[in-house]
Scaffold this motif. Structure first.
Motif, mmCIF file in Angstrom:
data_model
loop_
_atom_site.group_PDB
_atom_site.id
_atom_site.type_symbol
_atom_site.label_atom_id
_atom_site.label_comp_id
_atom_site.label_asym_id
_atom_site.label_seq_id
_atom_site.Cartn_x
_atom_site.Cartn_y
_atom_site.Cartn_z
ATOM 1 N N LEU A 13 0.895 -1.347 -0.222
ATOM 2 C CA LEU A 13 0.015 0.071 0.069
ATOM 3 C C LEU A 13 1.045 1.127 0.020
ATOM 4 C CD1 LEU A 13 -3.035 -1.139 2.301
ATOM 5 C CD2 LEU A 13 -3.019 -1.038 -0.053
ATOM 6 N N HIS A 14 1.963 1.269 0.607
ATOM 7 C CA HIS A 14 2.807 2.220 0.874
ATOM 8 C C HIS A 14 3.482 2.757 -0.743
ATOM 9 C CE1 HIS A 14 6.708 4.547 1.336
ATOM 10 N NE2 HIS A 14 6.109 5.089 2.130
ATOM 11 N N ASP A 15 4.209 1.397 -1.139
ATOM 12 C CA ASP A 15 4.534 1.525 -2.506
ATOM 13 C C ASP A 15 3.584 2.186 -3.816
ATOM 14 O OD1 ASP A 15 6.840 0.763 -1.459
ATOM 15 O OD2 ASP A 15 6.767 -1.257 -2.323
ATOM 16 N N LEU A 16 2.262 1.880 -3.433
ATOM 17 C CA LEU A 16 1.191 2.202 -4.375
ATOM 18 C C LEU A 16 0.977 3.757 -4.045
ATOM 19 C CD1 LEU A 16 -1.070 -0.802 -4.686
ATOM 20 C CD2 LEU A 16 0.240 0.115 -6.359
ATOM 21 N N GLY A 17 1.243 4.298 -2.873
ATOM 22 C CA GLY A 17 0.662 5.559 -2.572
ATOM 23 C C GLY A 17 -0.699 5.576 -2.231
ATOM 24 N N VAL A 18 -1.177 4.547 -1.573
ATOM 25 C CA VAL A 18 -2.709 4.405 -1.406
ATOM 26 C C VAL A 18 -2.900 4.772 0.091
ATOM 27 C CG1 VAL A 18 -4.696 2.883 -1.366
ATOM 28 C CG2 VAL A 18 -3.152 2.922 -3.043
ATOM 29 N N GLU A 24 -7.678 -1.766 7.501
ATOM 30 C CA GLU A 24 -9.026 -1.415 6.853
ATOM 31 C C GLU A 24 -9.025 -2.279 5.531
ATOM 32 O OE1 GLU A 24 -10.918 2.663 5.243
ATOM 33 O OE2 GLU A 24 -8.956 2.597 5.723
ATOM 34 N N LEU A 25 -8.046 -2.312 4.689
ATOM 35 C CA LEU A 25 -8.194 -3.167 3.411
ATOM 36 C C LEU A 25 -8.487 -4.617 3.618
ATOM 37 C CD1 LEU A 25 -8.345 -3.077 0.327
ATOM 38 C CD2 LEU A 25 -5.548 -3.592 0.601
ATOM 39 N N HIS A 26 -8.069 -5.234 4.602
ATOM 40 C CA HIS A 26 -8.481 -6.457 5.115
ATOM 41 C C HIS A 26 -9.838 -6.616 5.562
ATOM 42 C CE1 HIS A 26 -8.500 -10.434 7.683
ATOM 43 N NE2 HIS A 26 -7.868 -10.605 6.597
ATOM 44 N N GLY A 27 -10.200 -5.550 6.334
ATOM 45 C CA GLY A 27 -11.647 -5.817 6.536
ATOM 46 C C GLY A 27 -12.768 -5.404 5.447
ATOM 47 N N MET A 28 -12.479 -4.701 4.746
ATOM 48 C CA MET A 28 -12.881 -4.528 3.232
ATOM 49 C C MET A 28 -13.116 -5.836 2.564
ATOM 50 S SD MET A 28 -11.299 -0.811 2.055
ATOM 51 C CE MET A 28 -12.121 -0.652 0.420
ATOM 52 N N ALA A 49 -9.119 -2.828 -8.283
ATOM 53 C CA ALA A 49 -9.048 -1.615 -8.835
ATOM 54 C C ALA A 49 -9.603 -0.339 -8.410
ATOM 55 C CB ALA A 49 -9.121 -1.717 -10.466
ATOM 56 N N ASP A 50 -10.815 -0.685 -7.862
ATOM 57 C CA ASP A 50 -11.679 0.544 -7.433
ATOM 58 C C ASP A 50 -11.223 1.181 -6.268
ATOM 59 O OD1 ASP A 50 -13.479 0.386 -9.348
ATOM 60 O OD2 ASP A 50 -15.095 -0.735 -8.209
ATOM 61 N N TRP A 51 -10.666 -0.099 -5.178
ATOM 62 C CA TRP A 51 -10.105 0.392 -3.959
ATOM 63 C C TRP A 51 -8.723 1.131 -4.106
ATOM 64 C CZ3 TRP A 51 -11.370 -4.879 -1.240
ATOM 65 C CH2 TRP A 51 -12.915 -4.840 -0.876
ATOM 66 N N LEU A 52 -7.898 0.475 -5.128
ATOM 67 C CA LEU A 52 -6.585 1.059 -5.045
ATOM 68 C C LEU A 52 -6.101 1.873 -6.361
ATOM 69 C CD1 LEU A 52 -4.933 -2.509 -3.935
ATOM 70 C CD2 LEU A 52 -5.668 -0.475 -2.421
ATOM 71 N N GLY A 53 -6.954 2.058 -7.327
ATOM 72 C CA GLY A 53 -6.800 2.654 -8.657
ATOM 73 C C GLY A 53 -6.385 1.860 -9.464
ATOM 74 N N ASP A 54 -6.498 2.168 -10.666
ATOM 75 C CA ASP A 54 -6.090 1.450 -11.701
ATOM 76 C C ASP A 54 -4.748 1.036 -12.190
ATOM 77 O OD1 ASP A 54 -8.724 1.464 -12.868
ATOM 78 O OD2 ASP A 54 -8.569 3.444 -13.851
ATOM 79 N N GLY A 55 -4.343 0.074 -12.485
ATOM 80 C CA GLY A 55 -2.937 -0.115 -12.748
ATOM 81 C C GLY A 55 -2.297 -0.943 -11.614
#
Length: 178
Positions: A13-18, A24-28, A49-55
């Protein structure tokens, strides 16, 4: 779920800049799983992709799929209650762990809502009560000082959330209820 899974997701997540907490993501993921047990891999990829962005890199999709599959397996009725929340290890400060638990609950509720498939009947009784309690936990914002009593309280609340997720999964698993 292991501390290694948590760290891997945190780095990804850090590397993606998300701006999502790993808990939270695990809960999702788990909330979505409780509401959409039948979601295909391609549906989940679109969700990521919706949660983290395209690509989203394939390595991150594979990590999320692994976490999704581990959760599905651990929530299954024959799993001997192996399901675990993906939260920081107990060597982290209690305040950070409380925030992560609140994030996990917030993510869980968001994931269930994202699925949009729950019938009103599935959200009654014990399930409704558990979801209301998770919403209260998600809203926690007070500073929690270190201390044995607070550690014991946090462990009890984490166990409550874990068992609530198991209950919600089991109750929403019944055919025709989602």
């Amino acid at each position: 779920m292991t501390n290694s899974d948590y760290r891997q997701l945190e780095v990804a997540l850090h590397d993606l800049g998300v701006d999502l907490h790993p808990s939270e993501l695990h809960g999702m993921l788990v909330g979505y799983l409780c509401a959409r047990k039948d979601a295909s891999e391609s549906q989940r990829a679109a969700l990521y992709a919706d949660w983290l962005g395209d690509g989203v890199p394939l390595s991150v999709v594979e990590l999320l799929e692994s976490l999704f599959e581990k959760a599905a397996e651990a929530l299954d009725e024959y799993a001997d209650f192996d399901f675990r929340l993906l939260t920081p290890d107990t060597d982290e400060a209690i305040g950070r762990r409380v925030d992560a638990l609140a994030d996990w609950c917030s993510g869980f509720l968001s994931g269930m809502g994202e699925a949009g498939t729950m019938s009103p009947e599935a959200l009654e009784g014990d399930v409704a009560e558990a979801l209301q309690d998770m919403a209260k936990i998600a809203a926690l914002s007070e500073e929690v000082p270190e201390g044995e009593e607070n550690e014991a309280d946090l462990m009890e609340i984490e166990e409550f959330v874990r068992v609530s997720a198991l209950l919600i999964y089991a109750e929403t698993k019944t055919p025709g209820r989602h």
